[in-house]
Design a protein around this motif. Structure first.
Motif, PDB file in Angstrom:
ATOM      1  N   ALA A 151       0.850  -1.200   0.000  1.00 52.32           N
ATOM      2  CA  ALA A 151       0.000   0.000   0.000  1.00 52.32           C
ATOM      3  C   ALA A 151       0.883   1.247   0.000  1.00 52.32           C
ATOM      4  O   ALA A 151       0.645   2.189  -0.762  1.00 52.32           O
ATOM      5  CB  ALA A 151      -0.924  -0.012   1.216  1.00 52.32           C
ATOM      6  N   ASP A 152       1.919   1.244   0.834  1.00 52.28           N
ATOM      7  CA  ASP A 152       2.812   2.409   0.894  1.00 52.28           C
ATOM      8  C   ASP A 152       3.507   2.636  -0.446  1.00 52.28           C
ATOM      9  O   ASP A 152       3.659   3.765  -0.900  1.00 52.28           O
ATOM     10  CB  ASP A 152       3.890   2.199   1.982  1.00 52.28           C
ATOM     11  N   ARG A 153       3.908   1.520  -1.071  1.00 51.03           N
ATOM     12  CA  ARG A 153       4.599   1.650  -2.358  1.00 51.03           C
ATOM     13  C   ARG A 153       3.669   2.294  -3.395  1.00 51.03           C
ATOM     14  O   ARG A 153       4.060   3.194  -4.128  1.00 51.03           O
ATOM     15  CB  ARG A 153       5.028   0.260  -2.844  1.00 51.03           C
ATOM     16  N   ARG A 154       2.416   1.857  -3.381  1.00 49.91           N
ATOM     17  CA  ARG A 154       1.462   2.395  -4.359  1.00 49.91           C
ATOM     18  C   ARG A 154       1.162   3.866  -4.075  1.00 49.91           C
ATOM     19  O   ARG A 154       1.110   4.686  -4.987  1.00 49.91           O
ATOM     20  CB  ARG A 154       0.180   1.565  -4.355  1.00 49.91           C
ATOM     21  N   ILE A 155       0.964   4.169  -2.790  1.00 47.57           N
ATOM     22  CA  ILE A 155       0.693   5.575  -2.438  1.00 47.57           C
ATOM     23  C   ILE A 155       1.878   6.443  -2.856  1.00 47.57           C
ATOM     24  O   ILE A 155       1.711   7.559  -3.362  1.00 47.57           O
ATOM     25  CB  ILE A 155       0.402   5.712  -0.919  1.00 47.57           C
ATOM     26  N   GLY A 156       3.088   5.862  -2.717  1.00 54.15           N
ATOM     27  CA  GLY A 156       4.302   6.590  -3.082  1.00 54.15           C
ATOM     28  C   GLY A 156       4.390   6.886  -4.582  1.00 54.15           C
ATOM     29  O   GLY A 156       5.113   7.791  -5.000  1.00 54.15           O
ATOM     30  N   LEU A 157       3.655   6.117  -5.391  1.00 48.82           N
ATOM     31  CA  LEU A 157       3.694   6.348  -6.844  1.00 48.82           C
ATOM     32  C   LEU A 157       2.761   7.486  -7.264  1.00 48.82           C
ATOM     33  O   LEU A 157       2.777   7.928  -8.404  1.00 48.82           O
ATOM     34  CB  LEU A 157       3.300   5.062  -7.585  1.00 48.82           C
ATOM     35  N   ILE A 158       1.903   7.934  -6.325  1.00 48.11           N
ATOM     36  CA  ILE A 158       0.931   8.974  -6.670  1.00 48.11           C
ATOM     37  C   ILE A 158       1.390  10.315  -6.085  1.00 48.11           C
ATOM     38  O   ILE A 158       1.531  10.452  -4.872  1.00 48.11           O
ATOM     39  CB  ILE A 158      -0.474   8.613  -6.126  1.00 48.11           C
ATOM     40  N   LYS A 159       1.619  11.270  -6.971  1.00 50.47           N
ATOM     41  CA  LYS A 159       2.112  12.578  -6.539  1.00 50.47           C
ATOM     42  C   LYS A 159       1.007  13.599  -6.767  1.00 50.47           C
ATOM     43  O   LYS A 159       0.290  13.531  -7.776  1.00 50.47           O
ATOM     44  CB  LYS A 159       3.331  12.925  -7.403  1.00 50.47           C
ATOM     45  N   GLY A 160       0.845  14.531  -5.841  1.00 60.29           N
ATOM     46  CA  GLY A 160      -0.163  15.576  -6.001  1.00 60.29           C
ATOM     47  C   GLY A 160       0.472  16.893  -6.422  1.00 60.29           C
ATOM     48  O   GLY A 160       1.593  17.195  -6.030  1.00 60.29           O
ATOM     49  N   GLU A 161      -0.264  17.672  -7.221  1.00 60.35           N
ATOM     50  CA  GLU A 161       0.239  18.969  -7.695  1.00 60.35           C
ATOM     51  C   GLU A 161      -0.930  19.932  -7.884  1.00 60.35           C
ATOM     52  O   GLU A 161      -2.021  19.504  -8.259  1.00 60.35           O
ATOM     53  CB  GLU A 161       0.897  18.794  -9.080  1.00 60.35           C
ATOM     54  N   THR A 162      -0.675  21.205  -7.651  1.00 64.15           N
ATOM     55  CA  THR A 162      -1.694  22.191  -8.024  1.00 64.15           C
ATOM     56  C   THR A 162      -1.194  23.035  -9.192  1.00 64.15           C
ATOM     57  O   THR A 162      -1.928  23.875  -9.715  1.00 64.15           O
ATOM     58  CB  THR A 162      -2.037  23.119  -6.836  1.00 64.15           C
ATOM     59  N   ASP A 163       0.036  22.780  -9.597  1.00 59.88           N
ATOM     60  CA  ASP A 163       0.599  23.518 -10.733  1.00 59.88           C
ATOM     61  C   ASP A 163       0.371  22.713 -12.010  1.00 59.88           C
ATOM     62  O   ASP A 163       0.873  21.600 -12.161  1.00 59.88           O
ATOM     63  CB  ASP A 163       2.105  23.719 -10.479  1.00 59.88           C
ATOM     64  N   PHE A 164      -0.415  23.254 -12.913  1.00 62.52           N
ATOM     65  CA  PHE A 164      -0.767  22.557 -14.155  1.00 62.52           C
ATOM     66  C   PHE A 164       0.453  22.208 -14.995  1.00 62.52           C
ATOM     67  O   PHE A 164       0.445  21.266 -15.784  1.00 62.52           O
ATOM     68  CB  PHE A 164      -1.718  23.455 -14.959  1.00 62.52           C
ATOM     69  N   GLY A 165       1.531  22.971 -14.786  1.00 63.51           N
ATOM     70  CA  GLY A 165       2.770  22.723 -15.525  1.00 63.51           C
ATOM     71  C   GLY A 165       3.322  21.330 -15.274  1.00 63.51           C
ATOM     72  O   GLY A 165       4.128  20.812 -16.058  1.00 63.51           O
ATOM     73  N   ALA A 166       2.867  20.672 -14.202  1.00 65.68           N
ATOM     74  CA  ALA A 166       3.357  19.325 -13.865  1.00 65.68           C
ATOM     75  C   ALA A 166       2.962  18.273 -14.905  1.00 65.68           C
ATOM     76  O   ALA A 166       3.428  17.145 -14.854  1.00 65.68           O
ATOM     77  CB  ALA A 166       2.835  18.911 -12.492  1.00 65.68           C
ATOM     78  N   VAL A 167       2.110  18.630 -15.883  1.00 63.25           N
ATOM     79  CA  VAL A 167       1.751  17.657 -16.928  1.00 63.25           C
ATOM     80  C   VAL A 167       2.894  17.469 -17.929  1.00 63.25           C
ATOM     81  O   VAL A 167       2.880  16.519 -18.722  1.00 63.25           O
ATOM     82  CB  VAL A 167       0.481  18.076 -17.741  1.00 63.25           C
ATOM     83  N   ALA A 168       3.892  18.351 -17.850  1.00 53.31           N
ATOM     84  CA  ALA A 168       4.924  18.395 -18.902  1.00 53.31           C
ATOM     85  C   ALA A 168       5.579  17.042 -19.189  1.00 53.31           C
ATOM     86  O   ALA A 168       5.783  16.693 -20.343  1.00 53.31           O
ATOM     87  CB  ALA A 168       5.985  19.429 -18.549  1.00 53.31           C
TER      88      ALA A 168
END
Ligand code: NAD
Length: 696
Positions: A356-373
């Motif tokens: 579970a920790d490994r999977r949660i670690g693969l998900i990153k949160g962002e509020t900056d749309f530039g992170a789609v780059a």
């Protein structure tokens, strides 16, 4: 000797290597070649033991399913097993990859079994509506005991080699290559002069169960406690019981007869139809051979109900994913829900905490749309509003790399229009997930008029990689599933006014095989969502709208078509709603009448089938089987009925056509008039199945 089985020699050991790619299915050619090779082993006095192993990535992963439903061709698997059991020399199954179905049955017929670490072993026949037909129900209980064998046969779920070793299903687990391990093991048992005791003659575990005082009916009760018991489940329970009650020869004979009866039955036929249709659905003839973009990193726009579930699907497949929200608050809420879902999987015991920790670690949160780059694929799951989607796709166009594939999870909106918000409409595709997106397996891949083969191939391939069942569809309001679903809702409402009650409609549909009736399902989803949509379209649903006007939005407000007590999901009948239905019908001048379950099912199902025919005429779906797969994997249509189009074929399209004509007359709704395709097939005495593999 045929090439599907190669007979090799290693000193006094013969090795029979099955090579029938991709999964070494136990086809008639393989069975014949095994019999030939075993005869040579028997006749050759210099051979003292034989190993059966497979080339390629797996041991025999099952029967050749294309043979099911056709008259059995000898030699059958039982003939192969008889040749092994009467060989007079030890035979060792050396397994790797997956040993399933007929593959495991051959191994059970061998005198010894060894398996590579990580091998999965199982009897998945039940998933195709049948039971093992070559001794699995008799030899497996003799090796591992009644309780565990029953669980494996009734659920169809495989076990890992480690558990198989603990249970006594295999004699040894090895690390490395199966042929060498098989030969080494064979030398050992020859040196030890180990006695040959075929599984069919081993009665210790059967005797142990009998003397334990355990009751077979109690074990079986676990698998029959809820609702309908399918033919194959009932047969599996009965067959394992024979291991306790009958001489082994007679039990094997009966198992075979049961298998032969089930395999030509309606339920197995329907399940095979879905099995093949699922594999067919991912094939799009004009993109055959096109390689999509490899998705090493994904981004999801929106961390709401769908965005969160989609992000989990990627993390579950080991793919890093960035989730982007407009505000920190919304992001924190979204990531919180994801973490909560993983935690509850841990507390249920279905996921290890570190995983579970490994999977949660693969998900990153962002509020900056530039992170789609850096993303190879972006999936948008924001509010279902065209302006919002257009804005998001305009931004994606500017901010993503030139080769990124841009997907929308819209439920209804026009993907052609969304794609025009970018300067690269060819990169835009629909990826319509279903809720809860981390669990539901259906993925409608929506191809717009401009979607490039590469973008389409990317969406299909990544869909499979994250464990979904992708079905390619065209653009129309609601695509395939929701477009047909809307008709179901309209019809269910009409039935209320004409005389049925929510509980009667729901009971008829659950009796048909849906896990939930339409009204209980609406209460669960929330009545307000479709209310809002109807208002936007100027449409009305007399009963549902009135309920919403009363603030009854379903389970979330504890009231909808039914009542829900605090903390409970159990739907209770509400006399107030039943009165509202009667009053509304009166106000609208509709005379209510008795409507029986058969009519309820037909009134709900046949208009959907008719719409399915139109969907085929418009080439929104490629094949009738695609529609069936969509309904089974996205809407809970019972797989053992094979989906709506297959069900209609079973009833006969002439009958469906005539009923639709009646409905059109009584409801005055011309959408019920049989679609030209349906009418044509009915007139020709054919079914939708005659179109499978071809365009309508
Ligand atoms: P939701 O309201 O739960 O989530 C939408 C999220 O998007 C919100 O968290 C919101 O803050 C965020 N958002 C809005 N604008 C944004 C922007 N510009 N950038 C980043 N984030 C933004 O909605 P949902 O149920 O997850 O639905 C999302 C989409 O999925 C819709 O198009 C819907 O039709 C579709 N869909 C929903 C379901 C379902 O059952 N809920 C099923 C299939 C498809």
């Amino acid at each position: 000797m045929s090439q599907v089985v190669e007979l090799r020699r290693d000193g006094n050991i013969a090795v029979l290597v099955i090579e029938n790619p991709p999964v070494n299915a136990l086809s008639n050619a393989v069975r014949s070649a095994l019999i030939d090779a075993l005869a040579r082993v028997k006749d050759d006095a210099s051979v003292e033991a034989a190993v059966i192993a497979c080339a390629g990535r797996t041991y025999v992963a099952g029967a050749d399913i294309t043979e099911f439903g056709k008259p059995p061709q000898r030699p059958v698997t039982n003939d192969v097993i008889a040749a092994i059991e009467t060989l007079g020399k030890p035979v060792i199954a050396a397994m790797h990859g997956t040993a399933l179905g007929g593959g495991l049955e051959v191994a059970l017929g061998c005198h010894f079994r060894i398996a590579a670490q990580g091998t999965r072993l199982g009897q998945p026949e039940i998933k195709l509506g049948i039971i093992p037909g070559a001794g699995g129900t008799q030899r497996l209980p003799r090796l591992i005991g009644i309780e565990k064998a029953l669980a494996i046969i009734v659920t169809g779920d495989p076990i890992m080699a480690k558990e198989a070793l603990d249970l006594g299903l295999i004699d040894e687990m090895f690390d490395g290559e199966p042929i060498a391990a098989g030969v080494t093991f064979a030398r050992k048992i020859l040196a030890d002069k180990r006695a040959l005791c075929p599984a069919r003659d081993r009665d210790e575990k059967i005797a142990a169960f009998k003397s334990s005082g355990a009751k077979y009916d109690d074990l079986a009760a676990k698998y029959v406690k809820r609702g309908r018991v399918l033919d194959a489940t009932a047969a599996a329970i009965e067959a394992v019981r024979w291991a306790l009650e009958l001489p082994v020869g007679e039990a094997l004979q009966r198992e075979r007869e049961k298998f032969l009866a089930l395999v030509v039955g309606d339920q197995a036929r329907a399940q095979r139809h879905i099995f093949f249709a699922e594999r067919e659905a991912a094939k799009v003839p004009d993109i055959a051979g096109v390689k999509g973009r490899e998705v090493k990193a994904a981004a999801i726009i929106g961390a709401g109900t769908m965005g969160g579930g989609i992000a989990m699907s990627f993390a579950n497949a080991g793919i890093p994913v960035t989730v982007i929200e407009t505000t920190q608050d919304a992001l924190t809420r979204g990531l919180g829900t994801i973490a909560k879902n993983y935690k509850s999987a841990v507390s249920r015991g279905s996921l290890k905490p570190e995983e579970a920790d490994r999977r949660i670690g693969l998900i990153k949160g962002e509020t900056d749309f530039g992170a789609v780059a850096g993303a190879d694929l972006v999936i948008e799951a924001v509010f279902e509003e065209m302006e919002v989607k257009n804005k998001v796709f305009g931004d994606l166009d500017r901010l993503t790399g030139p080769d990124a594939v841009l997907a929308t999870n819209t439920s209804y909106l026009d993907v052609d229009a969304i794609s025009r918000a970018t300067r690269r409409p060819e990169s835009v595709v629909g990826m319509h997930f279903f809720s809860p997106a981390n669990i539901m397996r259906l993925l409608e891949v929506v191809r717009s008029e401009k979607t490039s083969p590469a973008a389409l191939a990317t969406a299909v391939a990544i869909g499979r990689k994250i464990g979904k069942v992708p079905v390619v569809v065209g653009v129309c309001h609601g695509f395939v599933g929701n477009r047909m679903h809307r008709l179901r809702s309209v019809e269910a409402e009409r039935l209320l006014l004409e005389g049925a009650l929510p509980r009667q409609v729901d009971a008829a549909m659950t009796e048909f095989g849906f896990p939930m009736g339409p009204f209980a399902a609406s209460d669960l989803a929330g009545l307000d969502i479709s209310w809002r949509m109807r208002k936007a379209q100027g449409a009305r649903a007399e009963i549902a709208d009135r309920l919403c006007e009363m603030g009854r939005f379903g389970q979330k407000t504890k009231r909808g078509f039914y009542l829900y007590e605090e903390g409970s999901r159990e739907a209770k009948v509400d006399p107030e709603v039943e009165q509202l239905i009667v009053d509304t019908a009166g106000q609208l001048g509709v005379t209510r009448r008795q409507i029986d379950a058969k009519e309820i099912v037909e009134r709900i199902l046949f208009p959907m089938v008719n719409e399915g025919a139109r969907i085929l005429e418009e080439k929104i779906a490629q094949r009738p089987g695609d529609i069936d797969v969509i309904w089974v994997y996205g809407y809970g249509f019972p797989a053992w009925r094979g989906g709506p189009m297959h069900t209609a074929d079973g009833l006969g399209l002439a009958y469906v056509r005539d009923r639709l004509t009646d409905f059109a007359r009584t409801t005055g709704d011309q959408r019920h008039a049989p679609a030209p395709l349906l009418a044509r097939l009915a007139a020709e005495g054919k079914g939708f199945g005659s179109l499978d593999g071809k365009q309508a």
